[in-house]
Enzyme design. Structure first.
Site, PDB file in Angstrom:
ATOM      1  N   MET A  30      21.836  15.085 -19.739  1.00 39.95           N
ATOM      2  CA  MET A  30      22.707  15.279 -18.581  1.00 39.95           C
ATOM      3  C   MET A  30      23.202  16.723 -18.532  1.00 39.95           C
ATOM      4  O   MET A  30      24.193  17.026 -17.857  1.00 39.95           O
ATOM      5  CB  MET A  30      23.886  14.306 -18.605  1.00 39.95           C
ATOM      6  CG  MET A  30      23.464  12.859 -18.439  1.00 39.95           C
ATOM      7  SD  MET A  30      24.737  11.794 -17.719  1.00 39.95           S
ATOM      8  CE  MET A  30      26.044  11.968 -18.911  1.00 39.95           C
ATOM      9  N   HIS A  37      21.155  18.923 -28.702  1.00 45.40           N
ATOM     10  CA  HIS A  37      20.030  18.828 -27.768  1.00 45.40           C
ATOM     11  C   HIS A  37      18.858  19.685 -28.247  1.00 45.40           C
ATOM     12  O   HIS A  37      17.695  19.300 -28.106  1.00 45.40           O
ATOM     13  CB  HIS A  37      20.456  19.287 -26.372  1.00 45.40           C
ATOM     14  CG  HIS A  37      21.488  18.426 -25.725  1.00 45.40           C
ATOM     15  ND1 HIS A  37      22.800  18.814 -25.584  1.00 45.40           N
ATOM     16  CD2 HIS A  37      21.406  17.189 -25.176  1.00 45.40           C
ATOM     17  CE1 HIS A  37      23.479  17.856 -24.967  1.00 45.40           C
ATOM     18  NE2 HIS A  37      22.663  16.859 -24.715  1.00 45.40           N
ATOM     19  N   GLN A 155      22.601   3.069 -27.396  1.00 47.50           N
ATOM     20  CA  GLN A 155      21.695   3.543 -26.355  1.00 47.50           C
ATOM     21  C   GLN A 155      20.257   3.603 -26.871  1.00 47.50           C
ATOM     22  O   GLN A 155      19.317   3.199 -26.171  1.00 47.50           O
ATOM     23  CB  GLN A 155      22.128   4.922 -25.861  1.00 47.50           C
ATOM     24  CG  GLN A 155      21.154   5.546 -24.873  1.00 47.50           C
ATOM     25  CD  GLN A 155      21.629   6.888 -24.372  1.00 47.50           C
ATOM     26  OE1 GLN A 155      22.465   6.952 -23.472  1.00 47.50           O
ATOM     27  NE2 GLN A 155      21.115   7.971 -24.936  1.00 47.50           N
TER      28      GLN A 155
END
Length: 284
Positions: A30, A37, A155
């Protein structure tokens, strides 16, 4: 590196790479990228010829409009970081391109069980939003593999179940949580911490590790452990939100046959909701 914002152009580029026999990795994000990341991207790079990073603040997984509105959009800075990392393509669509008929008319992907348990019970619709956008990205990018951080343990479990249930021929790679030197798990939410709160924040992982050690040492009175942990968090300055000890493979309550446990924690510190988890081998 190329930045693509529309679905037809993305499909066109993916088709070219497929015709050339390239192996493609997807890293869904996002935006508001940090070193965590970058570790996902490095893992993707080690396993594929082409790395595609999606940057999309998905409105479907936000419960409160104010949270969606306040989420940082840093596409320029993110693009510079990704260029330096050697990413081939950034897919950064607008919500109207992803959901042209709006959210109310959108077909959903719902993963039963995992999407409504644990954190999903207190955030209705959140994991349905996650599953829907990830499924859509899988269909668009057609990756050979996709990398997700282990920091959001539920998730990752959700995505793995969805891939298995839907028959996607995609390898899901879980990447270990990246931490600051003081133990705090890297997260975009850390930017919400004040300087004083940032000093307190590493206590979350320390308290979690202490709980994990008790489990490793044979303690199995789960309710008592959770009560003690919640008290430790409050004493450190946190407001506990979600605390669970579950079977690491099924996410069900621990049973006599459980071989691995996972400690799942979420706590508020000021305006930041911090999450973390720790797996524990119960067979030692």
């Amino acid at each position: 590196m190329v930045i693509i914002e529309t679905l037809p152009l993305l499909r066109q580029q993916i088709r070219r790479w497929r015709q050339d026999g390239k192996r493609i990795a997807l890293v869904p994000t996002m935006g508001n990228l940090h070193e965590g990341h970058m570790q996902l991207i490095d893992e993707a790079r080690a396993r594929a010829d082409i790395v595609v990073v999606s940057i999309f603040v998905n409105p479907m997984q936000f419960e409160r409009p104010e949270d969606l509105a306040s989420y940082p959009r840093t596409l320029q800075e993110d693009s510079e970081k990704l260029t330096r990392r050697g990413v081939e393509l950034v897919f950064a669509p607008a919500p109207a391109d992803v959901y042209p008929q709006g959210l109310e008319q959108q077909t959903y992907v719902d993963v039963p069980g995992i999407s409504t348990m644990l954190e999903g019970a207190s955030r209705p619709g959140h994991y349905r939003g996650v599953a829907t956008i990830v499924s859509k990205l899988f269909n668009l990018v057609q990756p050979d593999l996709a990398c997700f951080g282990e920091k959001d343990y539920q998730q990752l479990a959700l995505i793995r179940k969805m891939v298995a249930d839907m028959g996607y021929d995609i390898n899901i790679v879980g990447v270990p949580t990246v931490r600051a030197k003081d133990g705090l798990a890297l997260s975009s939410r850390n930017g919400y911490l004040t300087a004083e709160e940032r000093k307190i924040a590493p206590q979350l992982s320390k308290i979690m590790n202490a709980l994990a050690e008790q489990l490793s040492n044979g303690e199995r009175h789960v309710d008592e452990l959770l009560e003690q942990t919640a008290e430790h968090l409050r004493n450190a300055g946190f407001t506990p939100d979600e605390l669970f000890i579950r079977d690491a493979d099924s996410l069900q309550p621990l049973g006599v046959e459980s071989q691995r446990a996972v400690v799942l924690m979420a706590a508020w510190l000021g305006k930041a909701r911090l999450i973390d988890n720790q797996q524990v081998d119960l067979t030692l």
